[in-house]
Design a protein around this motif. Structure first.
Motif, PDB file in Angstrom:
ATOM      1  N   ASP A   1       0.835  -1.208   0.000  1.00  0.00           N
ATOM      2  CA  ASP A   1       0.000   0.000   0.000  1.00  0.00           C
ATOM      3  C   ASP A   1       0.869   1.257   0.000  1.00  0.00           C
ATOM      4  N   ARG A   2       1.921   1.234   0.775  1.00  0.00           N
ATOM      5  CA  ARG A   2       2.817   2.390   0.824  1.00  0.00           C
ATOM      6  C   ARG A   2       3.554   2.571  -0.502  1.00  0.00           C
ATOM      7  N   SER A   3       3.903   1.461  -1.151  1.00  0.00           N
ATOM      8  CA  SER A   3       4.546   1.561  -2.457  1.00  0.00           C
ATOM      9  C   SER A   3       3.594   2.152  -3.482  1.00  0.00           C
ATOM     10  N   VAL A   4       2.324   1.762  -3.401  1.00  0.00           N
ATOM     11  CA  VAL A   4       1.321   2.324  -4.312  1.00  0.00           C
ATOM     12  C   VAL A   4       1.160   3.819  -4.063  1.00  0.00           C
ATOM     13  N   LEU A   5       1.166   4.215  -2.770  1.00  0.00           N
ATOM     14  CA  LEU A   5       1.038   5.638  -2.455  1.00  0.00           C
ATOM     15  C   LEU A   5       2.209   6.430  -3.041  1.00  0.00           C
ATOM     16  N   ARG A   6       3.398   5.893  -2.917  1.00  0.00           N
ATOM     17  CA  ARG A   6       4.560   6.596  -3.494  1.00  0.00           C
ATOM     18  C   ARG A   6       4.435   6.694  -5.014  1.00  0.00           C
TER      19      ARG A   6
ATOM     20  N   ALA B   1      -5.421  10.594  -3.000  1.00  0.00           N
ATOM     21  CA  ALA B   1      -6.305  10.470  -1.845  1.00  0.00           C
ATOM     22  C   ALA B   1      -6.769   9.024  -1.668  1.00  0.00           C
ATOM     23  N   LEU B   2      -7.097   8.374  -2.786  1.00  0.00           N
ATOM     24  CA  LEU B   2      -7.502   6.970  -2.719  1.00  0.00           C
ATOM     25  C   LEU B   2      -6.360   6.101  -2.207  1.00  0.00           C
ATOM     26  N   ALA B   3      -5.147   6.389  -2.641  1.00  0.00           N
ATOM     27  CA  ALA B   3      -3.987   5.618  -2.182  1.00  0.00           C
ATOM     28  C   ALA B   3      -3.768   5.819  -0.686  1.00  0.00           C
TER      29      ALA B   3
ATOM     30  N   ALA C   1      -6.575  -1.493  -7.188  1.00  0.00           N
ATOM     31  CA  ALA C   1      -7.161  -1.773  -5.875  1.00  0.00           C
ATOM     32  C   ALA C   1      -8.071  -2.990  -5.936  1.00  0.00           C
ATOM     33  N   LEU C   2      -8.832  -3.119  -7.038  1.00  0.00           N
ATOM     34  CA  LEU C   2      -9.714  -4.268  -7.184  1.00  0.00           C
ATOM     35  C   LEU C   2      -8.909  -5.568  -7.283  1.00  0.00           C
ATOM     36  N   ALA C   3      -7.845  -5.547  -8.089  1.00  0.00           N
ATOM     37  CA  ALA C   3      -7.020  -6.737  -8.237  1.00  0.00           C
ATOM     38  C   ALA C   3      -6.332  -7.101  -6.922  1.00  0.00           C
ATOM     39  N   ARG C   4      -5.844  -6.105  -6.219  1.00  0.00           N
ATOM     40  CA  ARG C   4      -5.166  -6.382  -4.955  1.00  0.00           C
ATOM     41  C   ARG C   4      -6.149  -6.863  -3.889  1.00  0.00           C
TER      42      ARG C   4
END
Length: 413
Positions: free
Chosen positions: A162-167, A184-186, A378-381
């Protein structure tokens, strides 16, 4: 030789001893006990709270054998009385000294010993059954605790992603390829990940605290829940069915049936009258000696009520034993079927683990290349996380199904 070097050596030895003791205490405080499947079964079977109580009750049953084989249910009686007789001016003194000694010829003393022994055997079987249940309860809790530990690892790995996605989202926004909504979603996904980690960590702590009590450890002792959730393969069902009579519940029913049969024999013998041999010497006014036998006549009381109840209880105990065999076989077949179902479910989900990893990796790669948006990622994860959680749940269910099978077959001895 000078005394000063000797004194110096003495104080040096004292200092070294204190250092060693301090290091030993620090090491003891820093160590943690590893609770795996074998350790939990051993500790729960020896120090579980219910096991300790059952062992105390076993000692009570064994204590009942003390004095069980006495020769008669009542003690001998000593009669002594004396008094004056006024036939002349100088009164004569009459006296009598007698002993009545009961003597049981029914054979009941040996039966009382048999009853006491059978009660001890019944208490032993109940203790063994309590030990099996205590181990099963502790291992079931261990499976939950071990699963909670692995869930913490899953949630931490998910939070790291999740943090990697946010970055990545922040990099894409700074590059102008996406907007603030995706960032914001991340951030929302990262917050959910942190909440899941916190929940998982506290759940693992709670399970470990409950497990520590089940295995009889002190509250301030540090424990670590470890070991593999995946059990070894059990014996085939037919082999387990052949050992059906060694199941704890069946053994307890068998011990109860034997006790009921022995008690019925005792109650029949207890209806026999107990004669009393009497002997006495007295002066009335001449000195005399009497010897005789007192024999109760079994007209009204022949212990018929207790004998009838014991005979009926014997029939009930034999019926319970037969029912325990039938129910034990049915329960064993059902538990084995549940184990096989849990095993097949886990194997199916475990075989899909590589596909789950690939799906998540490809979705993440597509997002980083800008081919898909954060919503698709997000759906896949979410589906990948659900699949991993389902695999962990299946592993926990498999471990608990094997524990139920082991306790049913009396594997923990």
């Amino acid at each position: 030789m000078s005394r000063r070097p000797m004194v110096g050596r003495f104080f040096a030895l004292i200092c070294l001893a204190k250092v060693a003791m301090t290091a030993g205490e620090a090491s003891a405080q820093g160590t943690e006990r590893l609770l795996d499947r074998t350790t939990v079964a051993t500790l729960a079977g020896a120090h579980g709270p219910n096991v300790v109580v059952a062992e105390r009750r076993l000692e009570e049953a064994k204590a009942a054998r003390t004095g069980a084989g006495v020769l008669a249910p009542t003690n001998p009686e000593l009669s002594v009385y004396a008094g004056p007789r006024w036939q002349t001016r100088s009164p004569d003194v009459d006296y009598f000294i007698g002993v009545a000694w009961p003597f049981d010829v029914s054979g009941a003393p040996s039966r009382r010993i048999d009853v006491a022994d059978d009660r001890a055997r019944l208490a032993q079987s109940e203790t063994d059954a309590a030990r099996q249940l205590a181990i099963a309860d502790a291992l079931d809790l261990w499976a939950s605790a071990r699963g909670a530990e692995e869930r913490v690892q899953l949630e931490n790995a998910r939070l790291a992603l999740d943090r990697s996605v946010l970055r990545s989202a922040e990099v894409r926004r700074n590059a102008g390829t996406t907007g603030d909504g995706e960032v914001a979603l991340a951030r929302a996904l990262e917050a959910q990940g942190k909440a899941r980690v916190a929940t998982a960590e506290h759940a693992a702590t709670a399970f470990a605290a409950r497990l520590r009590v089940r295995v009889g450890l002190v509250h301030d002792e540090h424990v670590t829940v470890g070991g593999s959730l995946l059990p070894d393969e059990p014996r085939p069902l037919e082999a387990l069915l052949r050992s059906l009579k060694t199941q704890p519940v069946v053994l307890r029913s068998l011990a109860a049936a034997r006790l009921a049969a022995t008690d019925a024999s005792l109650q029949r013998r207890a209806g026999w009258p107990v004669p009393r041999v009497t002997a006495g010497v007295g002066n009335d006014p001449e000195t005399y000696l009497h010897v005789g036998v007192d024999l109760p006549l079994p007209v009204y009381q022949r212990n018929q009520t207790n004998a009838a109840v014991a005979a009926a209880r014997r029939g009930t105990a034999e019926t319970e034993y037969q029912n325990a065999l039938a129910l034990g076989e049915a329960e064993l077949r059902a538990t084995y079927a549940e184990y096989e179902g849990a095993r097949e479910a886990f194997i199916t989900l475990d075989n899909a683990s590589a596909a789950v990893d690939d799906a998540e990796h490809l979705a993440m790669r597509s997002y980083e290349l800008g081919q898909t948006g954060l919503t698709e990622l997000a759906l896949a994860r979410r589906e990948a996380a659900a699949a991993r959680s389902a695999r962990l749940d299946a592993a926990i269910a498999l471990a608990k199904a094997r524990i139920a099978l082991d306790v049913l077959t009396g594997a923990f001895r």
